[in-house]
Structure formats: structure tokens, C-alpha cells
Scaffold this active site. Structure first.
Site, mmCIF file in Angstrom:
data_model
loop_
_atom_site.group_PDB
_atom_site.id
_atom_site.type_symbol
_atom_site.label_atom_id
_atom_site.label_comp_id
_atom_site.label_asym_id
_atom_site.label_seq_id
_atom_site.Cartn_x
_atom_site.Cartn_y
_atom_site.Cartn_z
ATOM 1 N N HIS A 114 -9.928 0.925 0.072
ATOM 2 C CA HIS A 114 -9.636 1.764 1.242
ATOM 3 C C HIS A 114 -10.900 1.760 2.111
ATOM 4 O O HIS A 114 -11.936 2.270 1.692
ATOM 5 C CB HIS A 114 -9.367 3.204 0.818
ATOM 6 C CG HIS A 114 -7.961 3.479 0.426
ATOM 7 N ND1 HIS A 114 -7.441 3.087 -0.768
ATOM 8 C CD2 HIS A 114 -6.954 4.129 1.082
ATOM 9 C CE1 HIS A 114 -6.173 3.489 -0.835
ATOM 10 N NE2 HIS A 114 -5.852 4.119 0.270
ATOM 11 N N GLU A 170 -10.635 3.382 7.638
ATOM 12 C CA GLU A 170 -9.524 4.265 7.991
ATOM 13 C C GLU A 170 -10.114 5.395 8.824
ATOM 14 O O GLU A 170 -10.003 5.409 10.039
ATOM 15 C CB GLU A 170 -8.848 4.793 6.715
ATOM 16 C CG GLU A 170 -7.708 5.746 6.969
ATOM 17 C CD GLU A 170 -7.112 6.326 5.670
ATOM 18 O OE1 GLU A 170 -7.706 6.135 4.603
ATOM 19 O OE2 GLU A 170 -6.065 6.990 5.766
ATOM 20 N N HIS A 178 0.842 -1.204 0.000
ATOM 21 C CA HIS A 178 0.000 0.000 0.000
ATOM 22 C C HIS A 178 0.875 1.251 0.000
ATOM 23 O O HIS A 178 1.368 1.686 1.043
ATOM 24 C CB HIS A 178 -0.910 -0.034 1.243
ATOM 25 C CG HIS A 178 -1.998 1.004 1.230
ATOM 26 N ND1 HIS A 178 -3.324 0.685 1.429
ATOM 27 C CD2 HIS A 178 -1.969 2.343 1.032
ATOM 28 C CE1 HIS A 178 -4.055 1.793 1.357
ATOM 29 N NE2 HIS A 178 -3.250 2.809 1.122
ATOM 30 N N ASP A 216 1.942 3.985 2.850
ATOM 31 C CA ASP A 216 0.866 4.857 2.369
ATOM 32 C C ASP A 216 1.433 5.994 1.503
ATOM 33 O O ASP A 216 1.323 5.924 0.286
ATOM 34 C CB ASP A 216 0.035 5.420 3.520
ATOM 35 C CG ASP A 216 -1.397 5.712 3.112
ATOM 36 O OD1 ASP A 216 -1.788 5.342 1.997
ATOM 37 O OD2 ASP A 216 -2.141 6.300 3.920
ATOM 38 N N HIS A 252 1.118 5.022 -2.384
ATOM 39 C CA HIS A 252 0.544 5.827 -3.470
ATOM 40 C C HIS A 252 1.650 6.516 -4.260
ATOM 41 O O HIS A 252 2.480 7.211 -3.678
ATOM 42 C CB HIS A 252 -0.402 6.890 -2.913
ATOM 43 C CG HIS A 252 -1.633 6.312 -2.270
ATOM 44 N ND1 HIS A 252 -2.831 6.200 -2.933
ATOM 45 C CD2 HIS A 252 -1.843 5.786 -1.041
ATOM 46 C CE1 HIS A 252 -3.735 5.647 -2.131
ATOM 47 N NE2 HIS A 252 -3.163 5.383 -0.971
ATOM 48 N N GLY A 275 -9.862 7.798 -1.418
ATOM 49 C CA GLY A 275 -10.401 9.151 -1.248
ATOM 50 C C GLY A 275 -11.197 9.221 0.042
ATOM 51 O O GLY A 275 -11.280 8.238 0.787
ATOM 52 N N ASP A 308 1.501 9.123 -6.133
ATOM 53 C CA ASP A 308 1.462 10.581 -5.999
ATOM 54 C C ASP A 308 1.734 11.021 -4.558
ATOM 55 O O ASP A 308 1.724 12.215 -4.275
ATOM 56 C CB ASP A 308 0.114 11.136 -6.492
ATOM 57 C CG ASP A 308 -1.078 10.412 -5.890
ATOM 58 O OD1 ASP A 308 -0.971 9.210 -5.576
ATOM 59 O OD2 ASP A 308 -2.135 11.048 -5.731
#
Ligand code: ZN
Length: 362
Positions: free
Chosen positions: A208, A211, A19, A300, A21, A181, A23
Site C-alpha cells: 500500500h 494513497e 485489491h 478495496d 480486504h 495501514g 475485513d
């Protein structure tokens, strides 16, 4: 002889990452370079140090919504094939330098089409960066396998299109699908057609869930969507009670997750920064690990959370007193839960992870 657990020795250990990202992992200097090259003029700082500080402080905001704000800038500079290629290439270099041997890197193609790129062109550029990054790492003696997950944004309505993209690129380096998101108000059930498409095509996906939002999102992700893994899933702790004598009791949902070996993609530092938990020491990671959930350790967003896989591992060691055998277990957990074929997972476990841990354990 057993190596002592330090940042340096943990760096030498092989690691598997599920996991992360794309970006959320840029180098601050690259953000500046790309802004200049692509004419992006909305950056909040013009030198590397101030920019790095901006990303890190914005991330320590205590809410998922505020944590997500600085992504406008990283995504803002990732709008050309050259920029996407460079970010993907550097991502592999940075992970390989940390001795990550397997990684699934996710990103949302729909966020990178502002300047007219097609979704396919976006994915092509990223996959090319991964392949060349693997080759560059290999030429320096570091073996790393990097695969891609494509993410749909849960507040948008393109998830079916992104699921189709995942399947279209399944033999070219995309091994799964995800939605991400803000959770509140955007339950995964808004995207049932995308998950159904993935299941109909025998594809893998993670969601996701659990969380910022509690048990209902986990329940929906598992019961209605059929997720193979959970992104975070940390709020499953709300379905677990610990009696004064230490006896742990699992509710029905927690028991289902554990007993079906649903992998939890836990991201300790990120969870503290978004306010999902108060501190690493209070993170339910250890309760979940002791209760034999399939726990995995993840970064993350390495830029926003100012972290690496080694640092996440070391923070857990410091908080909970883990030893090498625990870190090996978490790493094998992650590798078992990867979306690549089972024989390839086993090969990495048996030929890379176990022998390299054996050296450290002594
Ligand atoms: Zn995430």
C-alpha cells in the site's frame, strides 16, 4: 450486437480483482450475527440498516485515518475459526454473484489473534472458507478462483513473521504478501527485512503506497522494497504534468512505473472517500489509463465503500465514457498482474475473460 453498458450488463462481464480486504467486505447482517455469537458488544448499532449506514458514513470521512476506524468492529467479530470461515465463504459467494472470476483477497492475520488463535489457525480458517466458497459457487454454475494475500500492519513490528507465514502457506492458497495501514509516519522501509525475506524466497508482494501519502512512499516501495505491484499508487499523478495542449510528460518515477509495467491497484471510490482524490471524475484513473500505465480496477472495501466490482467499473464508464474494450483491457491488465503462475493467468484470460467479453461486445 453490442450490449449497452448498464449495471446489469457490467455485472455479466467477467472481472478480476486484486485489491480487496476481507475485513472490509462483510455483509452487515453477518457482522450482527457474529457479534451475537461471539459476545462482541461494542457495535455502534443493533439493527442491520443502522449498522450498514454507520459503516458507509464512517467511510465518507475524507481521511485515511478515519476511514480505517470502523474496521475495529469487523475485525472485532472475526476472532474465531468459525467466524473467519464464514466471512471468507460469504466473500467468495458475493464476488461470484458479481461475476468476479479471479480474486486475491487480503487480510492481516495479526489482527485476528485477540482470543488466542495462532497465526496459522487464522490463515487455515480463511483458506478453508475460500475453498468451500469456490465449491459452493461452482455448484451454482459460477466459476471463481480465489487466492489470499497476507498483510502486515505497517505501524506494528510483525512484518517478518507475516512474510514467513506467507511463504509457509504459499502452496495452500496464499500467493503473496502486503503491508497496509496509515502511511504517514510509517514508511515501507520500516519493513525491509520482511521484503528481503520475500525476495529471498522468490515470493510476490505488493505494498500500500501512494494513497494518502505522496511520491516518496511510491519511490521507497519500488526502489528500496522491490514491490511487484502498488496498492493504490494513485499519487504517482504528482509526477505527471499535462501541458495546456494536452501533451503528457512523465517524470522519472512515473516513467519507471509505466515502463516496467508495475501494476497499479486503483480503487476509485475508496480514493474519493479517504480524500486522496475529490471525485471519480477528477480521479487520475483516466490519465493513467491513457498514458498506458498498467491500471487495474479494484474495490478495496466493499462494505465501507458500499461498492462492488461492477459498480466501480460502471462509475468509471460514467465518468470517462469507457466501452467494453476498455473494461476488457482493465480486466486483462489485472489478470496479467495476478500472483498465480503465468500459465494459470493465461488460461483464465484465454478461456474465461476473452470469450465472455466477446459475447458482450457482439
Ligand atoms: Zn487497501
Amino acid at each position: 450486437m453490442t450490449s449497452p453498458l448498464t449495471l446489469d450488463s457490467v455485472r455479466r462481464a467477467p472481472k478480476a480483482l486484486l485489491h480487496d480486504h476481507l475485513d472490509g467486505g462483510l455483509r452487515p447482517a453477518t457482522v450482527l450475527d457474529l457479534a451475537q455469537q461471539t459476545g462482541y458488544d461494542d457495535l455502534p448499532a443493533t439493527d442491520v440498516d443502522s449498522l450498514a449506514t454507520f459503516f458507509r458514513t464512517a467511510a465518507h470521512s475524507g481521511s485515511l485515518e478515519r476511514y480505517l476506524e470502523p474496521f475495529a468492529h469487523t475485525v472485532g467479530v472475526m476472532q474465531t475459526p468459525e467466524a473467519l470461515y464464514r466471512v471468507a465463504h460469504e466473500c467468495v459467494e458475493d464476488l461470484a454473484a458479481d461475476n468476479v472470476v479471479y480474486a486475491e483477497i487480503r487480510f492481516a492475520p495479526e489482527l485476528h489473534i485477540d482470543r488466542g488463535l495462532s497465526l496459522d489457525a487464522v490463515v487455515d480458517a480463511v483458506l478453508a472458507g475460500f475453498v468451500d466458497g469456490e465449491k459452493a459457487a461452482s455448484s451454482e454454475g459460477r466459476t471463481i478462483t480465489v487466492r489470499c494475500l497476507v498483510t502486515a500492519m505497517r505501524h506494528q513490528a510483525r512484518s517478518l513473521e507475516i512474510a514467513e507465514l506467507a511463504i509457509r502457506f504459499r502452496d495452500k492458497g496464499v500467493v503473496g504478501f502486503d503491508i497496509a495501514g496509515a502511511e504517514a509516519g510509517y514508511p515501507p522501509t520500516r519493513h525491509l527485512d520482511a521484503f528481503e525475506y520475500m525476495r529471498n524466497h522468490n515470493g510476490h508482494f505488493t505494498i500500500h503506497a501512494g494513497e494518502a501519502f505522496g511520491l516518496p512512499s511510491i519511490h521507497e516501495a519500488i526502489a528500496f522494497c522491490g514491490a511487484d505491484r502498488l496498492g493504490h499508487g494513485v499519487r504517482i499523478v504528482d509526477d505527471i504534468t499535462v501541458a495546456p495542449d494536452g501533451t503528457v510528460h512523465l517524470g522519472r518515477l512515473a516513467a519507471l512505473l509505466r515502463d516496467k509495467r508495475i501494476p497499479l491497484e486503483l480503487c476509485p471510490s475508496s480514493n474519493v472517500q479517504t480524500g486522496a482524490v475529490d471525485s471519480i471524475a477528477e480521479h487520475p484513473f483516466d490519465l493513467l489509463a491513457r498514458s498506458r500505465f498498467r491500471v487495474t480496477v479494484n474495490t478495496d472495501n466493499r462494505l465501507m465503500s458500499d461498492t462492488t466490482m461492477s459498480q466501480e467499473m460502471l462509475r468509471l464508464v460514467e465518468a470517462f465514457g469507457y466501452g467494453w474494450s476498455d473494461l476488457a483491457r482493465f480486466t486483462i491488465n489485472a489478470m496479467k498482474s495476478a500472483f498465480i503462475p503465468f500459465d494459470e493467468r493465461l488460461a483464465i484470460i484465454d478461456e474465461v475473460i476473452k470469450p465472455r467479453f466477446a459475447v458482450l461486445i457482439g
